[in-house]
Motif scaffolding. Sequence first.
Motif, PDB file in Angstrom:
ATOM      1  N   LEU A 294      -0.570  22.656 -36.946  1.00 18.14           N
ATOM      2  CA  LEU A 294      -0.414  21.240 -36.608  1.00 18.14           C
ATOM      3  C   LEU A 294       1.016  20.778 -36.862  1.00 18.14           C
ATOM      4  O   LEU A 294       1.620  20.088 -36.028  1.00 18.14           O
ATOM      5  CB  LEU A 294      -1.391  20.392 -37.425  1.00 18.14           C
ATOM      6  N   ASN A 295       1.558  21.137 -38.018  1.00 18.94           N
ATOM      7  CA  ASN A 295       2.924  20.738 -38.339  1.00 18.94           C
ATOM      8  C   ASN A 295       3.912  21.257 -37.298  1.00 18.94           C
ATOM      9  O   ASN A 295       4.817  20.546 -36.849  1.00 18.94           O
ATOM     10  CB  ASN A 295       3.310  21.270 -39.723  1.00 18.94           C
ATOM     11  N   HIS A 296       3.727  22.519 -36.922  1.00 19.75           N
ATOM     12  CA  HIS A 296       4.622  23.125 -35.933  1.00 19.75           C
ATOM     13  C   HIS A 296       4.507  22.399 -34.596  1.00 19.75           C
ATOM     14  O   HIS A 296       5.521  22.147 -33.919  1.00 19.75           O
ATOM     15  CB  HIS A 296       4.277  24.607 -35.765  1.00 19.75           C
ATOM     16  N   ALA A 297       3.287  22.048 -34.223  1.00 15.31           N
ATOM     17  CA  ALA A 297       3.076  21.356 -32.945  1.00 15.31           C
ATOM     18  C   ALA A 297       3.738  19.980 -32.950  1.00 15.31           C
ATOM     19  O   ALA A 297       4.432  19.603 -31.997  1.00 15.31           O
ATOM     20  CB  ALA A 297       1.582  21.225 -32.668  1.00 15.31           C
ATOM     21  N   PHE A 298       3.540  19.210 -34.028  1.00 15.45           N
ATOM     22  CA  PHE A 298       4.140  17.874 -34.107  1.00 15.45           C
ATOM     23  C   PHE A 298       5.671  17.952 -34.141  1.00 15.45           C
ATOM     24  O   PHE A 298       6.352  17.057 -33.639  1.00 15.45           O
ATOM     25  CB  PHE A 298       3.632  17.136 -35.348  1.00 15.45           C
ATOM     26  N   SER A 299       6.207  19.008 -34.736  1.00 15.29           N
ATOM     27  CA  SER A 299       7.663  19.144 -34.816  1.00 15.29           C
ATOM     28  C   SER A 299       8.286  19.452 -33.461  1.00 15.29           C
ATOM     29  O   SER A 299       9.497  19.294 -33.278  1.00 15.29           O
ATOM     30  CB  SER A 299       8.041  20.238 -35.822  1.00 15.29           C
ATOM     31  N   ARG A 300       7.476  19.890 -32.497  1.00 17.31           N
ATOM     32  CA  ARG A 300       7.982  20.237 -31.167  1.00 17.31           C
ATOM     33  C   ARG A 300       7.767  19.118 -30.141  1.00 17.31           C
ATOM     34  O   ARG A 300       8.221  19.229 -29.001  1.00 17.31           O
ATOM     35  CB  ARG A 300       7.305  21.521 -30.673  1.00 17.31           C
ATOM     36  N   ILE A 301       7.077  18.054 -30.549  1.00 14.95           N
ATOM     37  CA  ILE A 301       6.841  16.930 -29.639  1.00 14.95           C
ATOM     38  C   ILE A 301       7.946  15.901 -29.830  1.00 14.95           C
ATOM     39  O   ILE A 301       8.114  15.354 -30.919  1.00 14.95           O
ATOM     40  CB  ILE A 301       5.475  16.273 -29.911  1.00 14.95           C
ATOM     41  N   PRO A 302       8.740  15.597 -28.791  1.00 15.03           N
ATOM     42  CA  PRO A 302       9.821  14.615 -28.940  1.00 15.03           C
ATOM     43  C   PRO A 302       9.282  13.191 -29.004  1.00 15.03           C
ATOM     44  O   PRO A 302       8.233  12.879 -28.429  1.00 15.03           O
ATOM     45  CB  PRO A 302      10.666  14.832 -27.683  1.00 15.03           C
ATOM     46  N   VAL A 303       9.998  12.334 -29.701  1.00 12.83           N
ATOM     47  CA  VAL A 303       9.603  10.937 -29.825  1.00 12.83           C
ATOM     48  C   VAL A 303       9.549  10.263 -28.457  1.00 12.83           C
ATOM     49  O   VAL A 303       8.738   9.363 -28.222  1.00 12.83           O
ATOM     50  CB  VAL A 303      10.588  10.190 -30.752  1.00 12.83           C
ATOM     51  N   SER A 304      10.382  10.712 -27.533  1.00 12.48           N
ATOM     52  CA  SER A 304      10.433  10.109 -26.196  1.00 12.48           C
ATOM     53  C   SER A 304       9.110  10.226 -25.448  1.00 12.48           C
ATOM     54  O   SER A 304       8.861   9.481 -24.497  1.00 12.48           O
ATOM     55  CB  SER A 304      11.544  10.761 -25.365  1.00 12.48           C
ATOM     56  N   SER A 305       8.241  11.145 -25.878  1.00 18.08           N
ATOM     57  CA  SER A 305       6.964  11.335 -25.186  1.00 18.08           C
ATOM     58  C   SER A 305       5.908  10.327 -25.617  1.00 18.08           C
ATOM     59  O   SER A 305       4.853  10.222 -24.987  1.00 18.08           O
ATOM     60  CB  SER A 305       6.438  12.753 -25.440  1.00 18.08           C
TER      61      SER A 305
END
Length: 445
Positions: free
Chosen positions: A36-47
Motif C-alpha cells: 500500500l505504501n509503495h502504491a500511494f508513493s507512486r500516485i501523483p497529487v495531480s491525479s
Amino acid sequence: MAQEMVVRYSALSNCESYFERIQSTKKLPKPLQETLNHAFSRIPVSSFSGVPGGKVIEIPADTTIADAVKILSECKILSAPVTNPNAREDMSWRDRYLGIVDYSAIILWVLESAELAAAVLSAGSATAVGVGAGAVGAIGAMALGATGPVAVAGIAAAAVGAAVAGGVAVDKGIGKDAPTAADCLGDDFYKVLLQEEPFKSTTVELILKSYRWVPFLPVTQNNSMLCILLLLSKYRLRNVPVIESGKPGLKNYITQSAIVQGLERCRGRDWFDCIAARPISDLGLPFMSCHDVISIQSEELILEAFKKMRDNHIGGLPVVEGPRKRIVGNISIRDIRYLLLTPELFSNFRKLTVMDFIKIVVTLPEDVGRLAPPFTCRLESTLGSVINSLASKSVHRIYVVAGDEEVVGVITLRDVISCFIFEPPNYLINHFGFSAEEMLNESQL
C-alpha cells in the motif's frame, strides 16, 4: 530559548508517539502495508480530484472581518487560505500565503470582544479607562495594536458604543459585574460591533496571528499521495494546499474528508475490501482509550464545550449524560458559527447550556445549517462500515459505544487515514526539507 526548543521538540514528538502507537497495534500483514505504501508513493497529487467549482477560494489578509464572514457564508465554506495583498506574481508561495482563517477563529474573536464590552459596561461608563489588559482577552487590545491605558480605553469606548447601539442603556447601569453586563448585550451587538472602530477595521491578518490553527504547508502536483496522507494523519493537518511550481495561486485544496471519501470510492478493489472487512479492533481502533476521550455533559455551558475544543486542539466533543457517559449528542468546532449566524443564540451565549444550544440549532432552517447527530459504531464494527459512515454523512468523527450507548472511544478522519500507511525513515525531510519540520512544530504550539 532552551524552553522554546523543548516545546517545539515535544510538539513533533507527540505526532511520533501517536503514529508509533498506531503502527504497534495494527494487525495487518507487513507485506500488505508495504504494498500500500509503495502504491500511494507512486500516485501523483495531480491525479486527485479538484475542489468543487475548480477554483480555491482565497481571502486577502487586508480583508475586514465583516467581509471575510460574507465571503465564507456566500461560498458556503468554513475556511479559506489567506493571501498577502502585497504579493507579486513572481513571489514564492511563502511570500504569497500567510495561513488559513476559519469561522472558529472569527467567532472566538467576536466572543472576546463581547467580554471586553461586558467588562467595561460593568463599570457603568463608556469612558472607563481603568479596564485592565486582562479584560481584553487573547486578541483584544494587544492584537489590535493597543499598548497602553489610553488605547485600551479607546477600544473599551468602541465596545460600549457597539453595545449601546445594540440596545444596552449604559448610563442607567445594567449590572454590577461583567457576567451580568454580558447577559444584557443586545441581539444585534455582534453586527454593530463589526461596524464600530477599531473593530470595523480589524483585518483577517490580525486574527490569523492570534489563532494559528494550522500552518500553511503546500505540496506540488508532482508530490506523491503518500506525502498528503502523512500530513493529514501523522502530522495532524486538516487540509493541504496544492501549488503548481512557478505559478501563483492554488491548484487544489485537499482535506481529510476528501481523502476518506476517496477511500470509500475504492470499495470493490481487492486491497481495500481486504482491509475494510476487518473489525476495527484489528486496526487497533479506537486508538484513544475511554479514559482519554474528552466529552461535555449536556447541562454544561456551550462556551465550556468550545473552550475544551480550543484548549485541547480537537474538532468535536460527544455530548453525554451521567457518570457512565451515555451519548446524547455531538458538538463540533464548526458549530460555533451558529453563534454568528443566529443572533438570539449570541445574545444569551453566557447562559446557554449545551443541550439548549442543540435544541435551538436543530430548529433552524436548512439553508442556515443543521447539527449533525452523533454517529456511533461498536467495537465489533468493520473498518469499512466506519469509512462508509464518515464519507456518506460528511462527518469528521464517529464515536465507539458499548452497553447502553456509553462512549468508550472515538475514531477520527485522521485515525482512519493512519490505518492505511506508515512513514518510511526520514520521508518528510527527504521530500520537504527541515523547513517543513519547523512549520509543523509551529502549528502545534
